[in-house]
Design a protein around this motif. Structure first.
Motif, mmCIF file in Angstrom:
data_model
loop_
_atom_site.group_PDB
_atom_site.id
_atom_site.type_symbol
_atom_site.label_atom_id
_atom_site.label_comp_id
_atom_site.label_asym_id
_atom_site.label_seq_id
_atom_site.Cartn_x
_atom_site.Cartn_y
_atom_site.Cartn_z
ATOM 1 N N ASP A 181 -6.960 -8.795 -0.754
ATOM 2 C CA ASP A 181 -7.264 -7.621 0.058
ATOM 3 C C ASP A 181 -8.682 -7.798 0.594
ATOM 4 O OD1 ASP A 181 -7.877 -5.124 1.139
ATOM 5 O OD2 ASP A 181 -6.747 -4.032 -0.387
ATOM 6 N N ARG A 208 -12.072 -4.575 -7.635
ATOM 7 C CA ARG A 208 -10.791 -3.870 -7.798
ATOM 8 C C ARG A 208 -10.378 -3.791 -9.260
ATOM 9 N NH1 ARG A 208 -6.557 -6.549 -4.213
ATOM 10 N NH2 ARG A 208 -7.874 -8.385 -4.400
ATOM 11 N N ILE A 229 -5.994 1.032 -1.491
ATOM 12 C CA ILE A 229 -6.481 -0.195 -2.125
ATOM 13 C C ILE A 229 -5.892 -0.255 -3.539
ATOM 14 C CG2 ILE A 229 -8.540 -1.434 -2.952
ATOM 15 C CD1 ILE A 229 -10.087 -0.143 -0.613
ATOM 16 N N ARG A 280 -10.612 -5.907 1.956
ATOM 17 C CA ARG A 280 -11.466 -4.721 1.867
ATOM 18 C C ARG A 280 -12.272 -4.659 0.578
ATOM 19 N NH1 ARG A 280 -6.940 -0.297 2.639
ATOM 20 N NH2 ARG A 280 -5.947 -1.757 1.213
ATOM 21 N N TRP A 339 0.812 -1.219 0.000
ATOM 22 C CA TRP A 339 0.000 0.000 0.000
ATOM 23 C C TRP A 339 0.848 1.274 0.000
ATOM 24 C CZ3 TRP A 339 -0.366 -3.761 3.915
ATOM 25 C CH2 TRP A 339 0.425 -3.519 5.018
ATOM 26 N N SER A 361 -9.019 4.567 -1.738
ATOM 27 C CA SER A 361 -9.060 3.909 -0.430
ATOM 28 C C SER A 361 -10.402 4.221 0.220
ATOM 29 C CB SER A 361 -7.905 4.399 0.446
ATOM 30 O OG SER A 361 -7.972 5.794 0.590
ATOM 31 N N LEU A 372 -2.969 -2.867 -5.213
ATOM 32 C CA LEU A 372 -3.638 -4.139 -5.472
ATOM 33 C C LEU A 372 -2.671 -5.213 -5.958
ATOM 34 C CD1 LEU A 372 -5.869 -3.612 -8.676
ATOM 35 C CD2 LEU A 372 -3.694 -2.545 -8.200
#
Lengths: 300, 168
Positions: A269, A277, A199, A271, A122, A191, A223
């Motif tokens: 990830d 993504r 992200i 999230r 990140w 993000s 990513l």
């Protein structure tokens, strides 16, 4: 009292690279190399020996005669964002990247070299550096003489991690290619919140030649395990004209196509899903290209 | 260089030289609190909430992430160093006047972030104020009153950086 590194029994503050090399060479066990130290918030290294890098003379940031921007590895993100040469370099891409990075008090701790060498997916600045054709000025911890540090290009094939790079090499300066000093560039971070870890990050640079885009570099991070370039997208944009491009629109097919071509092998990830993504990446590449060309489009 | 587990660290806190005997892994946050600077609070302990913010050589940083040994020779400012109950800094007065204080836990960190902003940029824009406070979490007062308090304190530093008290 709570401790950041409970096992630490020794703390050194070398002020020359030679002293640092000697300390590492003579260390028993693996010392913890402290730069900004913000990773201590989530990692508690089990080491007896802390070597504080902050007294090393790598804090300066300057433009060379060749318009390269030399950034000392121990420059904090806060100092970089306040530096006039950094602000104007390549359309302000560095300011866009530092703006996106953490919070004000953390930016005053995090160092440029640490953001690069930590190797976390990140980390924001390495993506911008990759798009700016950065070179790393390094010295080897195995040598005792660092009078002639080596310069190496950032790896861009996604195979060599930044972390691996620093296992036996110390970065003293990040040197940004003067060719891009007056080029166009843009950086975008995606993000959940403004201070969340990235992200997805995208950086785009190119050199305007008449109305064509030359030396296009498109880099992505967040990513993927390490920042990487998107050669297919770069090839698609290289040499293309943007004379008639009306900025601030997503209808431009060139950048739509460039975004559609953006694809990478994703890291996990929690999230966001892979599909999500991938879709956001395509949009971000399109938007970042538009952002990079925006000023130029208005000038035409 | 120190090879045993206790080391001596000297720094300047609020203008006075201080000497500490610390362990290499000690946090600055704990050392300061132990020395009586209890305006420095521990919230999250990992650099996210800003309750522990101090000024290190004039810049706001999270003291929970700073090894105490790192600040050898540095200048530290805590809220105790910018005003007292009898003689508060204009910025502190503005926080009180605007009701920007509720439980008070985040207030010292917020004030120091605001202080650093106004010292370097006496007339910040709304966005610059928001950005300066982006590392200060508040869970009761919220942010609107804090923004108003900083707006209300614009110009509290004279051009030379000296504090400008009420009526000056």
């Amino acid at each position: 009292m709570a401790k950041l590194i409970p096992t630490a029994t020794r703390y050194d503050r070398p002020d020359t690279p030679e002293t640092l090399q000697r300390l590492i060479k003579n260390a028993t066990g693996k010392p913890f190399l402290l730069a900004g130290g913000t990773s201590l918030g989530f990692s508690r290294p089990k080491t007896e020996h802390i070597i504080d890098l902050n007294r090393l003379p790598f804090r300066e940031c300057r433009l060379t005669a060749l318009h390269d921007l030399e950034i000392g590895a121990l420059t904090t993100i806060g100092d970089l964002e306040r530096h006039n040469d950094a602000k104007s370099f390549c359309g302000g891409i560095l300011t866009q990247a530092t703006d996106a990075l953490a919070s004000t008090p953390l930016r005053n701790l995090i160092t440029v070299g640490g953001n690069l060498a930590a190797g976390y997916p990140w980390c924001d600045l390495p993506v911008a550096f990759l798009a700016l054709n950065a070179r790393l000025r390094c010295f080897d911890s195995a040598q005792t003489d660092c009078v002639s540090p080596k310069e190496i290009s950032l790896p861009h094939d996604g195979q060599t991690t930044f972390k691996k790079l620093t296992e036996n090499q110390f970065v003293s300066h990040i040197v940004l290619d003067g060719k891009y000093a007056n080029a166009r560039g843009a950086f975008t971070k995606f993000s959940r919140t403004s201070t969340d870890l990235a992200i997805i990050t995208v950086a785009v640079t190119f050199i305007p030649d008449e109305n064509s885009m030359r030396s296009v570099r498109v880099a992505v991070g967040g990513l993927v395990p390490v920042p990487q370039r998107l050669p297919e997208v770069e090839m698609m944009l290289e040499g293309q004209t943007f004379k008639n491009f009306e900025g601030q629109t997503f209808e431009n097919s060139l950048f739509q196509e460039a975004g559609a071509a953006a694809d990478v092998i994703l890291r996990k990830d929690p999230r966001a899903s892979d599909d999500y993504r991938r879709n956001v990446l395509k949009t971000l590449v399109t938007r970042t290209c538009i952002k990079a060309t925006g000023v130029m489009a208005n000038e035409n | 260089m120190k090879t045993d587990s206790i080391m001596t660290m000297t720094c300047e806190i609020n203008g006075s030289e201080s000497v500490f005997h610390i362990h290499p892994g000690d946090r600055l946050l704990d050392v300061l609190r132990h020395a009586g600077f209890i305006s420095v609070k521990e919230g999250c302990g990992d650099g996210n909430c800003g309750a522990c913010i101090i000024l290190l050589d004039g810049r706001p940083v999270n003291s929970c992430l700073v090894p105490a040994a790192r600040v050898e020779g540095c200048a530290i400012t805590t809220v105790e160093g910018i005003g007292t109950p009898d003689n508060p800094h204009p910025l502190q007065e503005s926080y009180a006047d605007h009701g920007a204080v509720q439980c008070g836990f985040c207030t010292p960190g917020s004030i120091l972030s605001s202080y650093a902003l106004l010292r370097d940029n006496p007339h910040p824009t709304e966005n610059e104020i928001k950005r300066a406070l982006d590392g200060n979490a508040c869970r009761c007062t919220g942010y609107v009153k804090k923004l108003a308090a900083v707006r209300g304190a614009r110009g509290c530093f004279a051009a030379d950086g000296a504090n400008r008290r009420k009526g000056e």
